[in-house]
Each structure stands twice: as C-alpha cells, then as structure tokens.
Design a protein around this motif. Structure first.
Motif, PDB file in Angstrom:
ATOM      1  N   LEU A 142       0.244  -2.600  -2.182  1.00 49.68           N
ATOM      2  CA  LEU A 142      -0.749  -3.750  -3.743  1.00 49.68           C
ATOM      3  C   LEU A 142      -1.327  -5.387  -3.355  1.00 49.68           C
ATOM      4  N   ALA A 143      -0.325  -6.022  -2.691  1.00 50.31           N
ATOM      5  CA  ALA A 143      -0.389  -7.328  -2.149  1.00 50.31           C
ATOM      6  C   ALA A 143      -1.745  -7.142  -1.284  1.00 50.31           C
ATOM      7  N   VAL A 144      -1.592  -6.599  -0.998  1.00 47.93           N
ATOM      8  CA  VAL A 144      -3.093  -6.714  -0.356  1.00 47.93           C
ATOM      9  C   VAL A 144      -4.923  -6.845  -1.158  1.00 47.93           C
ATOM     10  N   LYS A 145      -4.017  -6.458  -2.143  1.00 51.06           N
ATOM     11  CA  LYS A 145      -5.182  -5.915  -2.860  1.00 51.06           C
ATOM     12  C   LYS A 145      -6.481  -5.341  -2.485  1.00 51.06           C
ATOM     13  N   PRO A 146      -6.484  -4.083  -2.401  1.00 57.01           N
ATOM     14  CA  PRO A 146      -7.447  -3.549  -0.803  1.00 57.01           C
ATOM     15  C   PRO A 146      -8.110  -2.557  -1.628  1.00 57.01           C
ATOM     16  N   LYS A 147      -9.217  -2.365  -0.896  1.00 56.66           N
ATOM     17  CA  LYS A 147     -10.446  -1.314  -1.786  1.00 56.66           C
ATOM     18  C   LYS A 147     -10.271  -0.536  -1.132  1.00 56.66           C
ATOM     19  N   VAL A 148      -9.451  -0.164  -0.126  1.00 60.45           N
ATOM     20  CA  VAL A 148      -8.769   1.542   0.284  1.00 60.45           C
ATOM     21  C   VAL A 148      -7.896   1.419   0.018  1.00 60.45           C
ATOM     22  N   ILE A 149      -6.711   2.487  -0.234  1.00 57.17           N
ATOM     23  CA  ILE A 149      -5.418   2.638   0.433  1.00 57.17           C
ATOM     24  C   ILE A 149      -4.719   3.970   0.731  1.00 57.17           C
ATOM     25  N   LEU A 150      -4.162   4.678   1.942  1.00 58.37           N
ATOM     26  CA  LEU A 150      -3.869   5.487   1.402  1.00 58.37           C
ATOM     27  C   LEU A 150      -1.886   5.623   1.374  1.00 58.37           C
ATOM     28  N   LEU A 151      -1.494   6.666   0.427  1.00 56.33           N
ATOM     29  CA  LEU A 151      -1.164   6.493   0.336  1.00 56.33           C
ATOM     30  C   LEU A 151       0.356   8.256   1.084  1.00 56.33           C
ATOM     31  N   ASP A 152       1.176   8.028   1.753  1.00 57.79           N
ATOM     32  CA  ASP A 152       1.670   9.204   2.580  1.00 57.79           C
ATOM     33  C   ASP A 152       3.290   9.271   1.884  1.00 57.79           C
ATOM     34  N   GLU A 153       2.971  11.048   1.537  1.00 53.06           N
ATOM     35  CA  GLU A 153       4.100  11.340   0.365  1.00 53.06           C
ATOM     36  C   GLU A 153       5.194  10.103  -0.277  1.00 53.06           C
ATOM     37  N   PRO A 154       4.327   9.167  -0.987  1.00 49.68           N
ATOM     38  CA  PRO A 154       4.883   7.924  -1.436  1.00 49.68           C
ATOM     39  C   PRO A 154       5.636   8.214  -2.934  1.00 49.68           C
ATOM     40  N   MET A 155       5.502   9.418  -3.485  1.00 50.95           N
ATOM     41  CA  MET A 155       7.224   9.791  -4.182  1.00 50.95           C
ATOM     42  C   MET A 155       8.313  10.494  -4.064  1.00 50.95           C
ATOM     43  N   VAL A 156       8.378  10.460  -2.485  1.00 47.88           N
ATOM     44  CA  VAL A 156       9.464  10.609  -1.576  1.00 47.88           C
ATOM     45  C   VAL A 156      10.511   9.980  -2.152  1.00 47.88           C
ATOM     46  N   GLY A 157      12.001  10.371  -2.768  1.00 49.49           N
ATOM     47  CA  GLY A 157      12.191   8.648  -2.477  1.00 49.49           C
ATOM     48  C   GLY A 157      12.474   8.296  -3.852  1.00 49.49           C
ATOM     49  N   LEU A 158      11.806   8.068  -4.715  1.00 52.24           N
ATOM     50  CA  LEU A 158      11.383   7.132  -6.142  1.00 52.24           C
ATOM     51  C   LEU A 158      12.445   8.659  -7.489  1.00 52.24           C
ATOM     52  N   ASP A 159      12.809   7.569  -7.975  1.00 52.57           N
ATOM     53  CA  ASP A 159      13.264   7.500  -9.090  1.00 52.57           C
ATOM     54  C   ASP A 159      12.622   7.981 -10.317  1.00 52.57           C
ATOM     55  N   PRO A 160      12.283   8.926 -11.062  1.00 58.22           N
ATOM     56  CA  PRO A 160      11.893   9.111 -12.127  1.00 58.22           C
ATOM     57  C   PRO A 160      10.991   7.836 -12.672  1.00 58.22           C
ATOM     58  N   ALA A 161      11.571   6.685 -12.421  1.00 61.13           N
ATOM     59  CA  ALA A 161      10.332   5.577 -13.903  1.00 61.13           C
ATOM     60  C   ALA A 161      10.065   4.871 -12.616  1.00 61.13           C
ATOM     61  N   ALA A 162      10.088   4.787 -11.196  1.00 62.05           N
ATOM     62  CA  ALA A 162       9.249   4.303 -10.364  1.00 62.05           C
ATOM     63  C   ALA A 162       7.968   5.251 -10.329  1.00 62.05           C
TER      64      ALA A 162
END
Length: 232
Positions: A142-162
């Motif tokens: 997010l710090a990049v302020k991208p115009k295109v972002i790729l998320l690979d299985e981004p929710m694995v390992g995150l808690d419910p709030a995250a």
C-alpha cells in the motif's frame, strides 16, 4: 488495467501455463481461481516478474518488464519474506524510498493503525509471526500507492479483524480506480469483492464471468459449475 496476452510457461517438458489471455479492467477486482497445480502461481509469479515466460504482460498499458510499469505495481506474495534486521517501520521506509513514493508519514501511520501494527513498528523482521509478516507485506504494498496490485492468497494467516480490514482496503482501492488481481482458493473470502473472475484448470483458463453476467449467482456456484465439481 492489467493485461495478460498469450502467456505460456514451461518447466522442462512440463507445460504449466498454456497460451493464457485475460484482462482485468482499470478500477476492477479480478479473482483468479483454480485447484492446486492449475497454474495460478505460475501466472502470479510471471506478472510479478519472478519468472521468465513467453507472451506479453502489460501493467497500466505499459510492458510489465519495464521500470515504468514496476513503479506503479505492487505485489503481496503468498509467503511473505522479511529482512531479519529491519524493523516494521524500516521495511515501509525502504519501500517508500525504493519506489520514490509520495506517501506521507500520516498515511503510513494510518495504514499501520488500520492493520494494528502501529504499536509494533520497532519489532524486527525475525521477531514477527506469520500473520504479522503478512500484515507488513500488505502495508508495504500500500505504501507504493500502486495503480495495479496483485494479491496472492492474501488472507491466509490473517486474523478475522485483519481480513475485514483488508476487504475494506480492497474496496477503497477499487473506488480510487486501482486495478486489483487476487489469486485465491478461499472463494467465500472474495465473494463481496470481485468484479470479474477467471477459472484455471491444467494450465488453461476454462472460463470467466463478470459480476453482471453472474446475475446474482454465488461465486462458488459459478466455480463448481465451470469445473464440474460439487459445492460443499
């Protein structure tokens, strides 16, 4: 916009991705679905510039291999990797300088606060749990302020709030016109996020749907109808 055109990738004599073409329009959320071994990871790594491949990938209309494209692109890998000797805040500062990002200190603080990492800014990379590393990886993207972002299985390992916060961030990015591609097998996690979906099987995209085409059908219904499986 993210464009993948006639992408092929082989490992020795094994063809992992076979002449795949798809587009995620600007300001939309695409989801790349498929079972293990379908070729999703190969496509993700090709887009991220981690593999050599045949074909063309464009990020915001710019060939993906160019520096100009990389400056507007961010990637959250399935398995995050941290620098052992850098703190959480130093990881973000490193990315900010590497990309010459115009993100402000206040915006960095807000991102850290949203992902409940503001009180962990001084922790070193080798002191972080898997979930914390995933949060730092997202914050750096997010710090990049991208115009295109790729998320690979981004929710694995995150808690419910995250997970809840990440979904809110994805929707905010879409409102700002950012193009997003999420590769996942957790269909229920992206049900309220997707605009266009692509289903992979044996190195090919076997079908796609837009949200409008779906006419209210659930994502998992569409997926299993396309793959010939059964909804569980």
């Amino acid at each position: 916009m993210l464009e993948v055109q006639e992408l092929s990738k082989s490992y020795g004599n094994s063809l992992a991705v076979d002449n795949v073409t798809f587009t995620v329009p600007a300001g939309q959320v695409g989801v790349l679905l498929g079972p293990n071994g379908a070729g999703k990871s190969t496509i993700i790594k090709s887009i991220a510039g981690l593999l050599r491949y045949k074909g063309m990938i464009r990020i915001g209309g710019i060939p993906a291999r160019t520096l100009e494209a990389k400056k507007i692109f961010a990637y959250v890998p399935e398995i995050p990797h941290m620098f052992d000797a850098l703190t959480v805040r130093e990881h973000i500062e490193y990315i900010r300088m590497a990309y010459s990002s115009d993100i402000t200190d206040e915006e960095v603080e807000e991102i850290l606060r949203e992902f409940e990492m503001d009180d962990k800014q001084d922790k070193l990379g080798n002191e972080l749990s898997k979930g914390m590393m995933q949060k730092v990886s997202i914050c750096c993207a997010l710090a990049v302020k991208p115009k295109v972002i790729l998320l690979d299985e981004p929710m694995v390992g995150l808690d419910p709030a995250a997970i809840k916060m990440l979904k809110e961030v994805v929707l905010r990015l879409r409102e700002r016109g950012v193009t997003i591609l999420i590769s996942t097998h957790m269909l229920e996690m992206v049900e309220e996020l997707w605009d266009i979906m692509f289903v992979m099987e044996k190195g090919n995209i076997i079908g796609s749907y837009t949200k409008e085409d779906a006419q209210g059908r659930d994502l998992d219904d569409l997926f299993f109808a396309m793959t010939g499986g059964e909804r569980k």
